[in-house]
Scaffold this active site. Structure first.
Site, PDB file in Angstrom:
ATOM      1  N   TYR A  23       0.855  -1.186   0.000  1.00 14.53           N
ATOM      2  CA  TYR A  23       0.000   0.000   0.000  1.00 14.53           C
ATOM      3  C   TYR A  23       0.888   1.233   0.000  1.00 14.53           C
ATOM      4  CZ  TYR A  23      -4.131   2.742   1.576  1.00 14.53           C
ATOM      5  OH  TYR A  23      -5.172   3.636   1.697  1.00 14.53           O
TER       6      TYR A  23
ATOM      7  N   LYS B  66      -1.375  -1.396  -4.047  1.00 15.77           N
ATOM      8  CA  LYS B  66      -2.465  -0.426  -4.025  1.00 15.77           C
ATOM      9  C   LYS B  66      -1.820   0.943  -4.148  1.00 15.77           C
ATOM     10  CE  LYS B  66      -6.320   1.539  -1.459  1.00 15.77           C
ATOM     11  NZ  LYS B  66      -7.075   1.619  -0.181  1.00 15.77           N
TER      12      LYS B  66
END
Length: 291
Positions: A138, A166
């Protein structure tokens, strides 16, 4: 080349429902998860930013995974957020999520301490080595204060347990560079970049807006996959007003999503949406979903 999609294509960054008194509401979480899948989401991301992970306990995170896993069955990818600023704690949460039935793990860059890139790389490798399920890294430097630099991602791509990113870095050039040179699956974590990132080889999106408009979020990518780029652009433009109100109004997406859902309150330090924001949110949502 068709991008790898280890967790599906249209993923929802699911809110975490609470009761009126602020306790974890597993029944409502199960119901919301099932509804999202029925409405076109292909996977779910739990205990991320939208899921209020900073204010849920380790036990609550595991209980949420178990409840959602049971609700949606084994065929739906469930990704559990386990990121912390502490490598050892992150590995512990990762193992707990794996035991609870998660298919993958969302691991944010270590925040606050702002480690240099070799330490960021070592952190992710340690977590990936601790479990037998794959990681989605992330990259959200606006919240963590630490970027996962493209060159770091190029090195991390050689780890078999690191399969996805992400992407909330707002660096389309850097993301395209990594997409072109690795097999990492890139998921947009910024609603306004869902279509642009997809167009340069992204795998899909992890969407907060999908909590309240899953069909509309998916329809953009469906149109692109069908070769109708004009329709994809049109559908994306239809989403812009709601996206702006939910994600760019000065309120966190968690707050605006819960203002549109029957998902209980947010936990402090977050506060509910002010009354002045409710009518525009509901109007934009109604207009989108009625069209």
């Amino acid at each position: 080349m068709t991008p790898s999609r280890p967790f599906g294509r249209t993923l929802c960054a699911m809110v975490t429902p609470f009761t009126a008194t602020g306790d974890l509401d597993l029944e409502k979480a199960a119901s919301h998860a099932s509804g999202l899948i029925a409405e076109g989401c292909e996977g779910l991301v739990l205990s991320g930013t939208t899921g209020e992970s900073p204010t849920t306990s380790d036990a609550e995170k595991s209980a949420l995974v178990r409840a959602v896993r049971e609700a949606v069955g084994d065929g739906v990818p469930v990704v559990a957020g386990v990121g912390t600023a502490d490598t050892r704690h992150t590995a512990e949460l990762a193992r707990a999520a794996e035991r609870a039935g998660a298919d993958g793990l969302l691991v944010v860059a270590p925040y606050y301490s702002r480690p240099p890139q070799p330490a960021v790389e070592a952190h992710f490798r340690a977590v990936a080595d601790a479990v037998g399920i794959p990681l989605m890294l992330y990259d959200i430097p606006g919240r963590t204060g630490t970027r996962i630099e493209p060159d770091t991602l190029l090195r991390l791509a050689d780890h078999p347990g690191i399969v996805a990113v992400k992407d909330c870095a707002y660096d389309l050039l850097g993301s395209t560079k990594v997409i072109a040179r690795t097999s990492l699956a890139y998921y947009s974590g910024c609603e306004e970049l869902n279509l642009p990132l997809y167009a340069v080889g992204g795998a899909g999106c992890v969407s907060t807006v999908a909590n309240v408009a899953p069909r509309a979020v998916r329809a953009v990518l469906d149109a692109f996959d069908n070769g109708d780029t004009e329709e994809a652009a049109r559908l994306n433009q239809r989403l812009i007003h709601l996206t702006e109100l939910m994600m760019c109004s000065g309120l966190p997406g968690t707050v605006t999503a819960k203002a549109l859902l029957d998902a209980g309150p947010v936990r402090p330090p977050l506060q509910p949406a002010p009354p002045s924001s409710l009518a525009p949110l509901h109007a934009a949502h109604a207009a989108l979903t009625a069209a």
